[in-house]
Motif scaffolding. Structure first.
Motif, short mmCIF file in Angstrom:
data_model
loop_
_atom_site.label_atom_id
_atom_site.label_comp_id
_atom_site.label_asym_id
_atom_site.label_seq_id
_atom_site.Cartn_x
_atom_site.Cartn_y
_atom_site.Cartn_z
N TYR A 5 59.41 39.56 -28.95
CA TYR A 5 59.70 38.86 -27.70
C TYR A 5 61.02 38.09 -27.74
CZ TYR A 5 56.90 35.50 -30.44
OH TYR A 5 56.37 34.71 -31.43
N LYS A 6 61.51 37.75 -28.92
CA LYS A 6 62.81 37.06 -28.99
C LYS A 6 63.94 38.03 -28.63
CE LYS A 6 61.49 33.36 -32.13
NZ LYS A 6 61.86 32.56 -33.32
N LYS A 9 63.66 38.47 -24.92
CA LYS A 9 64.24 37.34 -24.18
C LYS A 9 65.75 37.50 -24.06
CE LYS A 9 65.92 32.79 -24.38
NZ LYS A 9 66.96 32.11 -25.18
N TRP A 118 49.99 41.22 -24.18
CA TRP A 118 51.44 41.09 -24.37
C TRP A 118 52.15 41.06 -23.02
CZ3 TRP A 118 53.66 39.49 -28.56
CH2 TRP A 118 53.15 39.80 -29.82
N THR A 121 51.60 37.75 -21.17
CA THR A 121 52.42 36.68 -21.74
C THR A 121 53.90 36.91 -21.43
OG1 THR A 121 50.83 36.76 -23.57
CG2 THR A 121 52.69 35.27 -23.81
N TYR A 122 54.33 38.16 -21.47
CA TYR A 122 55.73 38.44 -21.10
C TYR A 122 56.03 37.98 -19.67
CZ TYR A 122 59.77 40.63 -19.19
OH TYR A 122 60.96 40.79 -18.52
N ASP A 236 50.93 32.85 -29.96
CA ASP A 236 52.19 32.50 -30.62
C ASP A 236 53.36 32.63 -29.66
OD1 ASP A 236 50.88 31.97 -32.95
OD2 ASP A 236 51.47 33.82 -33.98
N MET A 237 53.40 33.71 -28.91
CA MET A 237 54.47 33.91 -27.95
C MET A 237 54.40 32.88 -26.83
SD MET A 237 55.32 37.31 -25.67
CE MET A 237 56.60 37.28 -24.41
N ASP A 238 53.19 32.59 -26.34
CA ASP A 238 53.05 31.64 -25.24
C ASP A 238 53.45 30.23 -25.68
OD1 ASP A 238 52.18 31.74 -22.39
OD2 ASP A 238 50.87 30.12 -23.04
N TRP A 240 55.68 29.59 -27.94
CA TRP A 240 57.14 29.65 -28.03
C TRP A 240 57.77 29.48 -26.65
CZ3 TRP A 240 60.21 33.89 -26.19
CH2 TRP A 240 61.54 33.88 -26.61
#
Length: 247
Positions: A5-6, A9, A118, A121-122, A236-238, A240
């Motif tokens: 996801y980084k 982004k 995923w 969250t994206y 973890d992504m959320d 972040w």
């Protein structure tokens, strides 16, 4: 398969910060990547991700804005859905991104369903980035269904005019369920009863300290017996995203 996801982004930031030339063209390029094959009968699972109120979005005067939103929406959802050896078809239909997978085992159903978490969250990340760039947030529905379906390549052999036809419940039901997410119900993800029945025990096993069944809800507004809706995310992504998406 995880989702970087980084890197995602950064790709979306580049799209939203860049310039897009709107080319007026009377003829669209053709896609010759279809093949003709025999018929099969197999377990398949479909995911459809549909932008809400896309008619109003597409009608906006600022076509550069529209292009950026649609490209950001489609590019990263495709990134999440692709690269899986279970994948049998992946594409875009208008404002909808979809994928179809072969899922002969419960473990396959569970892994494919995780892609919806995923994506969910994206979409939180995309809306945060849209706000950062001064744009309106978007809504979307995620429909997911499973079926023991017939699959054929339909068309005229040798002409190059053919396509895959998925006959059964998975594709048609996933497409329909996507229209309820973030509209008829408050959550984005809407899943068929067959998907739910194939994932719930694994969810309980992976989260023994959680009330997993409480994550999934029913609604009389969804006219498919046993269909559920939920808001599962990748924590973890959320987290972040909530921390401001540091590089």
């Amino acid at each position: 398969m995880g989702y970087d996801y980084k890197s995602g982004k950064k790709r979306v930031d580049d799209i939203l910060s860049g310039k897009i030339e709107i080319v007026e063209s009377g003829k669209l390029p053709s896609d010759d990547n279809f093949t003709f094959d025999n018929a099969y009968h197999s377990w398949v699972m479909a995911i459809f991700v549909d932008i809400r109120d896309s008619t109003s979005l597409m009608a906006k005067d600022d076509q550069e804005y529209v292009a950026k939103v649609v490209r950001s929406f489609t590019s990263e959802i495709i990134e999440i859905l692709r690269g899986d050896d279970r994948e049998r078809e992946l594409g875009i239909r208008g404002d909808c991104v979809y994928a179809i997978y072969t899922t002969p085992y419960k473990s396959d159903v569970y892994e494919v369903f995780n892609k919806t978490a995923w994506i969910n969250t994206y979409l939180n990340m995309l809306n945060a980035l849209l706000r950062k760039h001064g744009y309106e947030k978007i809504k979307a529905g995620i429909g997911v269904a499973l079926g023991n379906d017939h699959v054929i390549k339909a068309g005229r052999k040798g002409t190059g005019i053919n396509s895959t036809v998925w006959m059964g419940e998975a594709v048609s039901k996933a497409a329909k369920l996507s229209s309820y997410g973030d509209k008829i119900v408050g959550s984005r993800i809407v899943l068929s009863s067959l998907v739910y029945n194939n994932i719930i025990e694994k969810y309980k096993e992976d989260h023994p300290d959680k009330n997993v069944e409480g994550w999934f809800h029913s609604s009389e507004s969804i006219p498919y017996y046993g269909a559920k809706y939920c808001s599962v995310i990748m924590t973890d992504m959320d987290n972040w995203i909530e921390e401001g998406m540091p590089d």
